[in-house]
Design a protein around this motif. Structure first.
Motif, PDB file in Angstrom:
ATOM      1  N   VAL A   8       0.824  -1.206   0.000  1.00  0.00           N
ATOM      2  CA  VAL A   8       0.000   0.000   0.000  1.00  0.00           C
ATOM      3  C   VAL A   8       0.861   1.260   0.000  1.00  0.00           C
ATOM      4  O   VAL A   8       0.551   2.238  -0.693  1.00  0.00           O
ATOM      5  CB  VAL A   8      -0.970  -0.010   1.201  1.00  0.00           C
ATOM      6  CG1 VAL A   8      -1.673   1.352   1.336  1.00  0.00           C
ATOM      7  CG2 VAL A   8      -2.007  -1.112   1.048  1.00  0.00           C
ATOM      8  N   ARG A  18      -6.724  -4.345   0.311  1.00  0.00           N
ATOM      9  CA  ARG A  18      -6.071  -3.169   0.884  1.00  0.00           C
ATOM     10  C   ARG A  18      -5.751  -2.132  -0.184  1.00  0.00           C
ATOM     11  O   ARG A  18      -5.902  -0.927   0.052  1.00  0.00           O
ATOM     12  CB  ARG A  18      -4.784  -3.577   1.615  1.00  0.00           C
ATOM     13  CG  ARG A  18      -4.984  -4.515   2.784  1.00  0.00           C
ATOM     14  CD  ARG A  18      -5.930  -3.943   3.814  1.00  0.00           C
ATOM     15  NE  ARG A  18      -5.423  -2.684   4.366  1.00  0.00           N
ATOM     16  CZ  ARG A  18      -6.174  -1.788   4.990  1.00  0.00           C
ATOM     17  NH1 ARG A  18      -7.481  -1.977   5.102  1.00  0.00           N
ATOM     18  NH2 ARG A  18      -5.631  -0.691   5.469  1.00  0.00           N
ATOM     19  N   LEU A  19      -5.314  -2.574  -1.338  1.00  0.00           N
ATOM     20  CA  LEU A  19      -5.005  -1.632  -2.416  1.00  0.00           C
ATOM     21  C   LEU A  19      -6.260  -0.934  -2.913  1.00  0.00           C
ATOM     22  O   LEU A  19      -6.280   0.289  -3.078  1.00  0.00           O
ATOM     23  CB  LEU A  19      -4.315  -2.364  -3.572  1.00  0.00           C
ATOM     24  CG  LEU A  19      -2.879  -2.842  -3.300  1.00  0.00           C
ATOM     25  CD1 LEU A  19      -2.390  -3.711  -4.443  1.00  0.00           C
ATOM     26  CD2 LEU A  19      -1.934  -1.653  -3.094  1.00  0.00           C
ATOM     27  N   ASN A  59      -7.405   1.754  -0.590  1.00  0.00           N
ATOM     28  CA  ASN A  59      -6.483   2.847  -0.285  1.00  0.00           C
ATOM     29  C   ASN A  59      -6.026   3.644  -1.496  1.00  0.00           C
ATOM     30  O   ASN A  59      -5.031   4.362  -1.427  1.00  0.00           O
ATOM     31  CB  ASN A  59      -5.259   2.290   0.443  1.00  0.00           C
ATOM     32  CG  ASN A  59      -5.533   1.985   1.902  1.00  0.00           C
ATOM     33  OD1 ASN A  59      -5.480   2.876   2.742  1.00  0.00           O
ATOM     34  ND2 ASN A  59      -5.853   0.733   2.187  1.00  0.00           N
TER      35      ASN A  59
END
Length: 251
Positions: free
Chosen positions: A26, A70-71, A74
Motif C-alpha cells: 500500500v 487493501r489496495l 487505499n
C-alpha cells in the motif's frame, strides 16, 4: 459511481502508451499514485520478495486476496493485480480463486500461461483458452467487468526471439478470441519483434521496460502499455542500500 474498469480499459486506447509503475504494498502504491499514475498495478516478484518469498505463487493466496482488498481500499485509481496463474491447476480451483479476487473490487488482473505448479513450460493453448474464458465467465456471473491482461511467457523460453514470435502471435490471437482484453509479452524489447506482435494480434500490447526514455519508440509502433515489472522494487532496494551505506559508514 466511478467505473474503474472503464478507466483501466480506456487507458489502453490513448494516443500514447501509458506507463505502469508496479507496486508491492500500500505504501508504494500511494507514492505511485501521488506521482500522477493513472493505474495501480502490482508485481508478483516485488510482492514476494518484500515478504521473504520467491516469485512463482509461493506467497499464500490468502495474502494476495488481502493485498488486493487493501489496495482497492487505499487508492482512487483502478487496481490491476499480477495474479500469476491464479494458483490453480484445475478449472474448479481456478474459478474459485478468480471469484475471490474479483470480489475484492480489482479492475483487472494479469493472467499468465506459464506452468507454475506442474513443472516448466506453458499451458497448451487450448487449455489456456479455457482458463481465460472461465475467468471472464466468473466475472460475468458476478455482474462485474474485469480487464484480463493475458500474459505469455514464451519469450522467456530462449534467446532466439525471432524463432519464438510465431507461437507468441498464435497465443495472442487465441487469447483474444477467448475474451482477453490485453496481451502482455514480457521478455523482449526487440522493436521489430514487438511491432510484428502489435500488427498481428488484435489486442492492446503490453511490454516490460525499465525506463521512460524509450517511450516514443514504443508509441511509434503502437504499444499501449509499458510496465516496470520488478524494476521499480529493485531500484528502490538499490537506493535504500546506498542510503544505508552512507548513513552507516564509519568515514
Amino acid at each position: 459511481m466511478i467505473n474503474q474498469f472503464k478507466r483501466l480499459k480506456d487507458s489502453h486506447f490513448q494516443v500514447e502508451p501509458f506507463y505502469l509503475t508496479n507496486c508491492w504494498d500500500v505504501a508504494s502504491a500511494k507514492l505511485i499514485e501521488k506521482q500522477g499514475a493513472v493505474v495501480i498495478g502490482t508485481s508478483s516478484y516485488a510482492v514476494a520478495q518484500s515478504l521473504g518469498y520467491n516469485d512463482g505463487e509461493e506467497v499464500p493466496f490468502s495474502y494476495v486476496v488481502w493485498l488486493a482488498e487493501r489496495l482497492v481500499g487505499n487508492t482512487t485509481l483502478p487496481v490491476t493485480l499480477d495474479a500469476e496463474g491464479l494458483y490453480s491447476s484445475g478449472l474448479k480451483e481456478l474459478g474459485h480463486h478468480a471469484e475471490h479476487l474479483i470480489r475484492t473490487g480489482i479492475s483487472g488482473l494479469n493472467f499468465e500461461d506459464q506452468l507454475l505448479r506442474d513443472g516448466s513450460g506453458r499451458w497448451p493453448i487450448q487449455e489456456q483458452v479455457k482458463r481465460i474464458r472461465l475467468i471472464k465467465e466468473v466475472a460475468s456471473q458476478l455482474e462485474v467487468e474485469i480487464f484480463l491482461n493475458a500474459r505469455t511467457d514464451v519469450f522467456f523460453q530462449g534467446t532466439n526471439h525471432q524463432g519464438l514470435v510465431e507461437e507468441v502471435i498464435e497465443r495472442g490471437r487465441a487469447y483474444a478470441e477467448a475474451g482477453a482484453d490485453g496481451f502482455f509479452i514480457p521478455g523482449t524489447t526487440d522493436v521489430a519483434i514487438v511491432e510484428r506482435v502489435v500488427n498481428e494480434v488484435p489486442l492492446p500490447i503490453n511490454i516490460m521496460a525499465e525506463g521512460k526514455s524509450s517511450r516514443e519508440k514504443w508509441h511509434q509502433i503502437g504499444v499501449k502499455r509499458i510496465s516496470t515489472g520488478p524494476h521499480t522494487y529493485l531500484d528502490h532496494q538499490n537506493q535504500l542500500a546506498k542510503k544505508l551505506s552512507e548513513v552507516m559508514s564509519n568515514d
